[in-house]
Design an enzyme around this catalytic site. Sequence first.
Site, short mmCIF file in Angstrom:
data_model
loop_
_atom_site.label_atom_id
_atom_site.label_comp_id
_atom_site.label_asym_id
_atom_site.label_seq_id
_atom_site.Cartn_x
_atom_site.Cartn_y
_atom_site.Cartn_z
N MET A 1 1.39 -1.28 -0.42
CA MET A 1 -0.23 -0.10 -0.05
C MET A 1 1.08 1.83 -0.10
O MET A 1 1.28 2.16 1.01
CB MET A 1 -0.90 -0.27 0.96
CG MET A 1 -2.10 0.97 1.13
SD MET A 1 -3.32 0.98 2.54
CE MET A 1 -3.97 -0.83 2.65
N PRO A 2 1.47 1.91 -1.03
CA PRO A 2 2.12 2.80 -1.03
C PRO A 2 1.44 4.25 -1.34
O PRO A 2 0.53 4.29 -1.37
CB PRO A 2 2.97 2.79 -2.56
CG PRO A 2 2.06 1.35 -2.76
CD PRO A 2 1.40 1.13 -2.53
N TYR A 3 2.17 5.10 -0.03
CA TYR A 3 2.09 6.04 -0.28
C TYR A 3 2.91 7.11 0.22
O TYR A 3 3.95 7.00 0.16
CB TYR A 3 1.41 6.83 1.78
CG TYR A 3 0.43 6.34 2.54
CD1 TYR A 3 -0.62 6.85 2.92
CD2 TYR A 3 0.49 4.60 2.36
CE1 TYR A 3 -1.89 6.01 2.78
CE2 TYR A 3 -0.35 4.43 3.05
CZ TYR A 3 -1.64 4.83 2.44
OH TYR A 3 -3.19 3.70 3.90
#
EC number: 5.3.2.-
Length: 61
Positions: A1-3
């Site tokens: 889940m890249p931010y």
Amino acid sequence: MPYIHVELFEGRTVEQKAIIAKEITESISKHAGAPTSAIHVIFNDLPEGMLYQGGEMKKKK
């Protein structure tokens, strides 16, 4: 889940940010293999006077 956090001087429109977010999302998905639905792009608008480089205030261009 890249931010992905993007910091820009304030003044970009919602439409400009939407284009930037779409292109960042596509690139992260392509190169990191993350599904686009898991990628979050967060914009932080910086007012002038909040960024200094080498002790000097950076101004909006």
